[in-house]
Design a protein around this motif. Structure first.
Motif, PDB file in Angstrom:
ATOM      1  N   LEU A   9       0.821  -1.213   0.000  1.00  0.00           N
ATOM      2  CA  LEU A   9       0.000   0.000   0.000  1.00  0.00           C
ATOM      3  C   LEU A   9       0.852   1.258   0.000  1.00  0.00           C
ATOM      4  O   LEU A   9       0.473   2.283  -0.585  1.00  0.00           O
ATOM      5  N   ALA A  10       2.012   1.197   0.674  1.00  0.00           N
ATOM      6  CA  ALA A  10       2.872   2.373   0.796  1.00  0.00           C
ATOM      7  C   ALA A  10       3.795   2.555  -0.400  1.00  0.00           C
ATOM      8  O   ALA A  10       4.413   3.616  -0.558  1.00  0.00           O
ATOM      9  N   ASP A  14       2.937   8.320  -1.586  1.00  0.00           N
ATOM     10  CA  ASP A  14       3.397   9.116  -0.445  1.00  0.00           C
ATOM     11  C   ASP A  14       2.304   9.317   0.598  1.00  0.00           C
ATOM     12  O   ASP A  14       2.556   9.274   1.808  1.00  0.00           O
ATOM     13  N   TYR A  15       1.072   9.516   0.145  1.00  0.00           N
ATOM     14  CA  TYR A  15      -0.025   9.754   1.074  1.00  0.00           C
ATOM     15  C   TYR A  15      -0.259   8.521   1.950  1.00  0.00           C
ATOM     16  O   TYR A  15      -0.374   8.618   3.177  1.00  0.00           O
ATOM     17  N   ALA A  16      -0.305   7.353   1.324  1.00  0.00           N
ATOM     18  CA  ALA A  16      -0.502   6.108   2.076  1.00  0.00           C
ATOM     19  C   ALA A  16       0.674   5.857   3.026  1.00  0.00           C
ATOM     20  O   ALA A  16       0.482   5.395   4.157  1.00  0.00           O
ATOM     21  N   ASP A  17       1.868   6.185   2.565  1.00  0.00           N
ATOM     22  CA  ASP A  17       3.057   5.996   3.406  1.00  0.00           C
ATOM     23  C   ASP A  17       2.974   6.853   4.664  1.00  0.00           C
ATOM     24  O   ASP A  17       3.273   6.393   5.771  1.00  0.00           O
ATOM     25  N   ILE A  18       2.547   8.107   4.505  1.00  0.00           N
ATOM     26  CA  ILE A  18       2.402   9.001   5.667  1.00  0.00           C
ATOM     27  C   ILE A  18       1.308   8.487   6.601  1.00  0.00           C
ATOM     28  O   ILE A  18       1.478   8.450   7.829  1.00  0.00           O
ATOM     29  N   LEU A  20       0.157   5.468   7.047  1.00  0.00           N
ATOM     30  CA  LEU A  20       0.483   4.194   7.711  1.00  0.00           C
ATOM     31  C   LEU A  20       1.592   4.340   8.755  1.00  0.00           C
ATOM     32  O   LEU A  20       1.645   3.573   9.719  1.00  0.00           O
ATOM     33  N   HIS A  21       2.463   5.331   8.559  1.00  0.00           N
ATOM     34  CA  HIS A  21       3.603   5.484   9.475  1.00  0.00           C
ATOM     35  C   HIS A  21       3.429   6.615  10.483  1.00  0.00           C
ATOM     36  O   HIS A  21       4.288   6.817  11.330  1.00  0.00           O
ATOM     37  N   GLU A  22       2.341   7.311  10.416  1.00  0.00           N
ATOM     38  CA  GLU A  22       2.105   8.414  11.347  1.00  0.00           C
ATOM     39  C   GLU A  22       1.767   7.872  12.738  1.00  0.00           C
ATOM     40  O   GLU A  22       0.937   6.961  12.878  1.00  0.00           O
ATOM     41  N   GLU A  23       2.434   8.418  13.749  1.00  0.00           N
ATOM     42  CA  GLU A  23       2.173   7.987  15.122  1.00  0.00           C
ATOM     43  C   GLU A  23       0.863   8.595  15.603  1.00  0.00           C
ATOM     44  O   GLU A  23       0.658   9.804  15.504  1.00  0.00           O
ATOM     45  N   GLY A  28      -1.891   4.727  21.284  1.00  0.00           N
ATOM     46  CA  GLY A  28      -0.804   4.653  22.261  1.00  0.00           C
ATOM     47  C   GLY A  28       0.511   5.182  21.726  1.00  0.00           C
ATOM     48  O   GLY A  28       1.583   4.783  22.195  1.00  0.00           O
ATOM     49  N   GLY A  29       0.430   6.057  20.740  1.00  0.00           N
ATOM     50  CA  GLY A  29       1.653   6.666  20.200  1.00  0.00           C
ATOM     51  C   GLY A  29       2.347   5.835  19.142  1.00  0.00           C
ATOM     52  O   GLY A  29       3.503   6.100  18.806  1.00  0.00           O
ATOM     53  N   ILE A  30       1.651   4.827  18.602  1.00  0.00           N
ATOM     54  CA  ILE A  30       2.261   4.004  17.548  1.00  0.00           C
ATOM     55  C   ILE A  30       1.497   4.193  16.246  1.00  0.00           C
ATOM     56  O   ILE A  30       0.368   4.709  16.229  1.00  0.00           O
ATOM     57  N   SER A  31       2.103   3.760  15.164  1.00  0.00           N
ATOM     58  CA  SER A  31       1.470   3.899  13.844  1.00  0.00           C
ATOM     59  C   SER A  31       0.582   2.700  13.541  1.00  0.00           C
ATOM     60  O   SER A  31       0.602   1.686  14.240  1.00  0.00           O
ATOM     61  N   ILE A  32      -0.203   2.836  12.455  1.00  0.00           N
ATOM     62  CA  ILE A  32      -1.072   1.731  12.026  1.00  0.00           C
ATOM     63  C   ILE A  32      -0.220   0.513  11.666  1.00  0.00           C
ATOM     64  O   ILE A  32      -0.562  -0.630  11.996  1.00  0.00           O
ATOM     65  N   GLU A  33       0.890   0.767  10.970  1.00  0.00           N
ATOM     66  CA  GLU A  33       1.776  -0.343  10.576  1.00  0.00           C
ATOM     67  C   GLU A  33       2.305  -1.081  11.796  1.00  0.00           C
ATOM     68  O   GLU A  33       2.279  -2.313  11.857  1.00  0.00           O
ATOM     69  N   GLU A  34       2.779  -0.314  12.782  1.00  0.00           N
ATOM     70  CA  GLU A  34       3.333  -0.950  13.992  1.00  0.00           C
ATOM     71  C   GLU A  34       2.247  -1.695  14.757  1.00  0.00           C
ATOM     72  O   GLU A  34       2.490  -2.779  15.296  1.00  0.00           O
ATOM     73  N   LEU A  35       1.048  -1.129  14.775  1.00  0.00           N
ATOM     74  CA  LEU A  35      -0.065  -1.789  15.467  1.00  0.00           C
ATOM     75  C   LEU A  35      -0.317  -3.179  14.894  1.00  0.00           C
ATOM     76  O   LEU A  35      -0.439  -4.167  15.634  1.00  0.00           O
ATOM     77  N   HIS A  36      -0.382  -3.271  13.584  1.00  0.00           N
ATOM     78  CA  HIS A  36      -0.671  -4.572  12.957  1.00  0.00           C
ATOM     79  C   HIS A  36       0.504  -5.545  13.116  1.00  0.00           C
ATOM     80  O   HIS A  36       0.289  -6.762  13.252  1.00  0.00           O
ATOM     81  N   ARG A  37       1.714  -5.016  13.108  1.00  0.00           N
ATOM     82  CA  ARG A  37       2.868  -5.907  13.349  1.00  0.00           C
ATOM     83  C   ARG A  37       2.846  -6.465  14.766  1.00  0.00           C
ATOM     84  O   ARG A  37       3.162  -7.644  14.985  1.00  0.00           O
ATOM     85  N   LEU A  38       2.466  -5.628  15.725  1.00  0.00           N
ATOM     86  CA  LEU A  38       2.389  -6.083  17.117  1.00  0.00           C
ATOM     87  C   LEU A  38       1.296  -7.139  17.295  1.00  0.00           C
ATOM     88  O   LEU A  38       1.481  -8.128  18.003  1.00  0.00           O
ATOM     89  N   VAL A  39       0.162  -6.914  16.653  1.00  0.00           N
ATOM     90  CA  VAL A  39      -0.945  -7.885  16.724  1.00  0.00           C
ATOM     91  C   VAL A  39      -0.509  -9.223  16.143  1.00  0.00           C
ATOM     92  O   VAL A  39      -0.744 -10.299  16.726  1.00  0.00           O
TER      93      VAL A  39
END
Length: 272
Positions: A9-10, A14-18, A20-23, A28-39
């Motif tokens: 997707l990223a 550029d828009y999708a990249d921002i 997905l990576h925006e905190e 809890g101060g994490i991005s959408i990408e990090e959230l799904h990786r943690l899950v």
């Protein structure tokens, strides 16, 4: 699938990249990408066959992933040495030295508690746990000191060998190693294996009696063993100065026996 599709997707967007990576504060101060990786990592952690893959995802989550990775590694069972080694390998791979040290300490405590003293000492040594090694050395010294009979000493000789003689403040260990050398040499001398064994035994004996770190509780057993050397044939093994040293120690011991804090050993009543 959701975890890995983030990269697609990223790509070239550029828009999708921002996005997905925006905190995000609501995450809890994490991005959408990090959230799904943690899950996804938590799903992997819940199965014994896949938990070793989870660190790959957790280590890429800079905000919360490393903390969860430490928890994952510390929660691994330590009963199986192969699993402990695998966990330590992951600690080295992700440069978590403190976590690896704590795991080795936990493994040492577990094996020591369940009677596997040698394995426990091994892990304490790997962790450079000087505090616990000193404590074990002191306990060993006190237990041997309570009864210096040959059978009791042999019972702990393997652990003494494993601990080594240079464990910091545990000065008693250095003495016990010298005492072990004396007992071995004495046994060889009595069996008549070598002509030099008897004289070597005398040297060990005199070194122990002259050393101020030799505990008084060991004087009588050493003097009792020296009787065998004094009676050796065909020629005397001790010179005048060495014999005088033993007599002086015997005199000091006779006086010390009158004190209420005197520590007796499991030797015959006529030993003195």
């Amino acid at each position: 699938m959701v975890t890995h599709c983030m990269e697609l997707l990223a790509a070239d967007n550029d828009y999708a990249d921002i996005m997905l990576h925006e905190e995000r504060p609501n995450f809890g101060g994490i991005s959408i990408e990090e959230l799904h990786r943690l899950v996804y990592a938590q799903v992997l952690c819940s199965h014994s066959s896949t938990w070793q893959i989870a660190p790959t995802y957790l280590s890429s989550c800079l905000n919360q992933g490393l903390g969860l990775l430490e928890i994952l590694l510390l929660k691994q069972p330590i009963q199986d040495n192969r699993l402990v080694l695998k966990t330590l390998e992951l600690c080295r791979l992700y440069e978590l030295e403190n976590v690896g040290t704590n795991i080795m300490k936990i493994a040492g405590c577990y094996h020591w508690k369940h009677g596997r003293k040698g394995t426990g000492v091994y892990w304490f040594q790997q962790a450079h746990d000087k505090v616990r090694l000193d404590r074990i050395a002191q306990q060993l010294f006190e237990r041997i000191g309570k009864s210096v009979a040959d059978d009791n000493f042999k019972q702990w000789e393997g652990l003494l060998e494993l601990l080594g003689s240079d464990i910091g403040s545990a000065g008693g260990l250095e003495f016990l190693h010298r005492y072990r050398d004396f007992k071995r040499s004495l046994q060889q001398a009595l069996e008549g294996r070598t002509g030099e064994a008897a004289r070597q035994t005398v040297e060990f004996l005199i070194q122990l009696m002259r050393n101020p770190s030799t505990p008084q509780r060991f004087w009588l057993p050493l003097l009792h063993d020296s009787v065998k050397l004094l009676n050796c044939k065909p020629r005397p093994l001790l010179n005048v100065a060495e014999t005088t040293l033993l007599l002086n120690k015997l005199q000091e011991l006779s006086m010390a026996k009158l004190r209420p804090d005197f520590c007796s050993n499991h030797l015959p009543s006529h030993a003195l």
